[in-house]
Design a protein around this motif. Structure first.
Motif, PDB file in Angstrom:
ATOM      1  N   ARG A 297       0.830  -1.206   0.000  1.00 34.49           N
ATOM      2  CA  ARG A 297       0.000   0.000   0.000  1.00 34.49           C
ATOM      3  C   ARG A 297       0.865   1.257   0.000  1.00 34.49           C
ATOM      4  NH1 ARG A 297      -2.785  -1.163   4.077  1.00 34.49           N
ATOM      5  NH2 ARG A 297      -1.840   0.128   5.693  1.00 34.49           N
ATOM      6  N   THR A 298       1.945   1.242   0.790  1.00 30.63           N
ATOM      7  CA  THR A 298       2.815   2.412   0.880  1.00 30.63           C
ATOM      8  C   THR A 298       3.638   2.611  -0.384  1.00 30.63           C
ATOM      9  OG1 THR A 298       2.979   2.114   3.284  1.00 30.63           O
ATOM     10  CG2 THR A 298       4.664   3.474   2.222  1.00 30.63           C
ATOM     11  N   GLU A 299       4.239   1.535  -0.888  1.00 29.98           N
ATOM     12  CA  GLU A 299       5.137   1.634  -2.036  1.00 29.98           C
ATOM     13  C   GLU A 299       4.387   1.757  -3.362  1.00 29.98           C
ATOM     14  OE1 GLU A 299       8.484   1.614  -2.071  1.00 29.98           O
ATOM     15  OE2 GLU A 299       8.907   1.183   0.040  1.00 29.98           O
ATOM     16  N   TRP A 300       3.239   1.095  -3.455  1.00 26.45           N
ATOM     17  CA  TRP A 300       2.560   0.975  -4.751  1.00 26.45           C
ATOM     18  C   TRP A 300       1.141   1.531  -4.759  1.00 26.45           C
ATOM     19  CZ3 TRP A 300       5.569  -0.151  -8.689  1.00 26.45           C
ATOM     20  CH2 TRP A 300       6.738  -0.899  -8.461  1.00 26.45           C
ATOM     21  N   ASN A 301       0.713   2.094  -3.640  1.00 25.06           N
ATOM     22  CA  ASN A 301      -0.667   2.587  -3.547  1.00 25.06           C
ATOM     23  C   ASN A 301      -1.649   1.473  -3.923  1.00 25.06           C
ATOM     24  OD1 ASN A 301      -2.723   4.468  -3.060  1.00 25.06           O
ATOM     25  ND2 ASN A 301      -2.777   5.122  -5.211  1.00 25.06           N
ATOM     26  N   TRP A 302      -1.398   0.295  -3.377  1.00 21.20           N
ATOM     27  CA  TRP A 302      -2.199  -0.888  -3.709  1.00 21.20           C
ATOM     28  C   TRP A 302      -2.905  -1.418  -2.486  1.00 21.20           C
ATOM     29  CZ3 TRP A 302      -2.402  -5.850  -1.809  1.00 21.20           C
ATOM     30  CH2 TRP A 302      -3.151  -6.771  -2.552  1.00 21.20           C
ATOM     31  N   GLN A 303      -4.126  -1.846  -2.673  1.00 22.52           N
ATOM     32  CA  GLN A 303      -4.827  -2.644  -1.679  1.00 22.52           C
ATOM     33  C   GLN A 303      -5.912  -3.431  -2.391  1.00 22.52           C
ATOM     34  OE1 GLN A 303      -6.366   0.065   1.219  1.00 22.52           O
ATOM     35  NE2 GLN A 303      -7.866   0.979  -0.163  1.00 22.52           N
ATOM     36  N   PRO A 304      -6.278  -4.593  -1.851  1.00 19.70           N
ATOM     37  CA  PRO A 304      -7.291  -5.401  -2.523  1.00 19.70           C
ATOM     38  C   PRO A 304      -8.642  -4.697  -2.536  1.00 19.70           C
ATOM     39  CG  PRO A 304      -6.791  -6.295  -0.355  1.00 19.70           C
ATOM     40  CD  PRO A 304      -5.790  -5.217  -0.599  1.00 19.70           C
ATOM     41  N   ARG A 305      -9.333  -4.798  -3.659  1.00 25.38           N
ATOM     42  CA  ARG A 305     -10.635  -4.165  -3.801  1.00 25.38           C
ATOM     43  C   ARG A 305     -11.789  -5.143  -3.646  1.00 25.38           C
ATOM     44  NH1 ARG A 305     -10.507  -1.414  -9.492  1.00 25.38           N
ATOM     45  NH2 ARG A 305      -9.624  -3.462  -9.987  1.00 25.38           N
ATOM     46  N   ARG A 306     -11.548  -6.406  -4.019  1.00 22.38           N
ATOM     47  CA  ARG A 306     -12.615  -7.404  -3.972  1.00 22.38           C
ATOM     48  C   ARG A 306     -12.773  -7.942  -2.553  1.00 22.38           C
ATOM     49  NH1 ARG A 306     -13.889 -10.093  -8.798  1.00 22.38           N
ATOM     50  NH2 ARG A 306     -15.279 -11.273  -7.439  1.00 22.38           N
ATOM     51  N   SER A 307     -13.989  -7.951  -2.051  1.00 16.87           N
ATOM     52  CA  SER A 307     -14.254  -8.513  -0.729  1.00 16.87           C
ATOM     53  C   SER A 307     -14.231 -10.035  -0.801  1.00 16.87           C
ATOM     54  CB  SER A 307     -15.615  -8.048  -0.213  1.00 16.87           C
ATOM     55  OG  SER A 307     -16.666  -8.655  -0.955  1.00 16.87           O
ATOM     56  N   LEU A 308     -13.946 -10.659   0.328  1.00 15.59           N
ATOM     57  CA  LEU A 308     -13.909 -12.124   0.360  1.00 15.59           C
ATOM     58  C   LEU A 308     -15.284 -12.709   0.052  1.00 15.59           C
ATOM     59  CD1 LEU A 308     -12.395 -14.715   0.768  1.00 15.59           C
ATOM     60  CD2 LEU A 308     -12.613 -14.441   3.242  1.00 15.59           C
ATOM     61  N   CYS A 309     -16.342 -12.065   0.541  1.00 16.18           N
ATOM     62  CA  CYS A 309     -17.684 -12.578   0.267  1.00 16.18           C
ATOM     63  C   CYS A 309     -17.983 -12.560  -1.229  1.00 16.18           C
ATOM     64  CB  CYS A 309     -18.725 -11.754   1.023  1.00 16.18           C
ATOM     65  SG  CYS A 309     -18.789 -12.119   2.796  1.00 16.18           S
ATOM     66  N   SER A 310     -17.552 -11.511  -1.932  1.00 19.19           N
ATOM     67  CA  SER A 310     -17.799 -11.457  -3.372  1.00 19.19           C
ATOM     68  C   SER A 310     -16.979 -12.510  -4.105  1.00 19.19           C
ATOM     69  CB  SER A 310     -17.486 -10.063  -3.923  1.00 19.19           C
ATOM     70  OG  SER A 310     -16.087  -9.817  -3.972  1.00 19.19           O
ATOM     71  N   ILE A 311     -15.776 -12.789  -3.610  1.00 18.19           N
ATOM     72  CA  ILE A 311     -14.933 -13.822  -4.215  1.00 18.19           C
ATOM     73  C   ILE A 311     -15.575 -15.197  -4.049  1.00 18.19           C
ATOM     74  CG2 ILE A 311     -12.704 -15.002  -4.080  1.00 18.19           C
ATOM     75  CD1 ILE A 311     -11.501 -12.293  -3.193  1.00 18.19           C
ATOM     76  N   LEU A 312     -16.064 -15.473  -2.831  1.00 18.69           N
ATOM     77  CA  LEU A 312     -16.710 -16.757  -2.581  1.00 18.69           C
ATOM     78  C   LEU A 312     -17.963 -16.919  -3.437  1.00 18.69           C
ATOM     79  CD1 LEU A 312     -16.373 -17.034   1.307  1.00 18.69           C
ATOM     80  CD2 LEU A 312     -14.897 -18.043  -0.443  1.00 18.69           C
TER      81      LEU A 312
END
Length: 331
Positions: A297-312
């Motif tokens: 998140r700090t180096e690449w401005n990245w974080q996961p967008r998909r929630s686990l419930c939506s993935i399941l």
């Protein structure tokens, strides 16, 4: 990168991998080859970047009677050497999809845990191990042996990749991935637990809670391949030097779940069924692994967008549309 030309190398040896040929419909060229064979890479066209996603990805690889220890090393380490040599010749950047299983097993196994509802939770105030906090396991956590044969091949590949980068002036980024989960995944219990569990539950095949009391309290986090792709695109487009080239990439605490919680989700979606309790421990298993992706998140401005419930839900939809998926991918 709409103007990018993409080609992939695959030996198509894994059940279900022949479906990768359909990528050609999206203008992705699939070349039948094996990274263990140096001459297969010598005939490849030059590239600007290589994404190394090739591996025997199970933590039990080399000891599970499905592959030998030598085959594991040939795939996961010697294959990486051949890919790095290709990058050296082409002066191509290199992105390694590594694993959370490079982290030391012994301190992870010895974490002081408590039961919170239907999952294990570390007592963070009592765990004085560097690299673990309420945010999860960070890149500062120990990588001392044992890490499993699988983890050792990936850790050695990381070191070699960094050395090739420094020696030959090629950009190198290493992503230590947690559990990837999504529709269409060819997974086994050891390397794709969320997808495996849902498909197996729906197919009414046998499932077990293995070790740690046989109650299914062990915890993992998960994230979607689309989120990983977002990070990889950032790395491909990057032209800046960054101080740290290794990042954890995972779903984090908010996208974590125990097997027992996963079973409850499956019950709500597919109906109830029995899961066998097996208290016998298994080699290399750990009770809790959640990755802290703060550096990404700090180096690449990245974080996961998909929630686990939506993935399941995505996996469940795929399982219902493809009821014979397990036969196609693991037999």
């Amino acid at each position: 990168m709409p103007d990018a030309e993409v080609f992939g190398l695959d030996n198509l040896s894994r059940p279900g991998s022949e479906k990768n040929r359909r990528l050609a419909a999206g203008d992705i060229r699939i070349i039948h080859g094996d990274i263990r064979v140096a001459s297969d890479l010598e005939s490849l066209p030059p590239a600007d970047w290589v994404i190394d996603a090739a591996a025997l990805p199970s933590v039990l690889a080399g000891v599970d009677n499905h592959s030998s220890s030598r085959q594991l090393v040939e795939h996961n380490l010697f294959g990486t050497v051949n890919v790095l040599e290709y990058c050296r010749r082409s002066h191509a950047g290199f992105i390694l999809l590594s694993t959370s299983r490079v982290y030391a097993i012994r301190p992870l196994s010895e974490l002081t845990l408590e039961i919170d509802g239907k999952r294990f939770v570390p007592r963070f105030s009592e765990n004085k191990v560097a690299g673990i906090s309420s945010g999860g396991v960070s890149e500062e956590f120990s990588t001392d042996a044992p890490v499993s044969l699988y983890g050792a091949t990936k850790l050695a590949s990381e070191v070699l990749a960094l050395e090739y980068g420094d020696t030959f002036g090629i950009p190198v980024w290493i992503n230590r991935c947690g559990v990837l989960a999504g529709a269409g995944q060819f997974g086994t219990a050891e390397q794709g637990i969320f997808s495996f569990w849902l498909h197996t539950w729906r197919a009414k095949r046998a499932l077990r809670y293995i070790g740690f009391g046989g109650r299914g309290l062990q915890v993992r986090d998960a994230f979607h391949p689309e989120d990983l792709a977002d990070l990889v695109l950032k790395q491909l487009r990057n032209s800046e030097t960054k101080p740290r080239r290794i990042c954890n990439v995972g779903g984090g605490i908010d996208q974590s779940m125990s097997l027992l919680e996963l079973s409850e989700w499956c019950t709500d979606r597919f109906g109830p069924r029995q899961v066998v309790s097996d208290t016998q421990g298994r080699l290399f298993d750990i009770p809790w692994m959640v990755l802290d992706s703060t550096r990404a998140r700090t180096e690449w401005n990245w974080q996961p967008r998909r929630s686990l419930c939506s993935i399941l839900a995505e996996i469940a939809d795929h399982a219902e549309k493809n009821p014979n998926w397990l036969e196609k991918t693991i037999g």
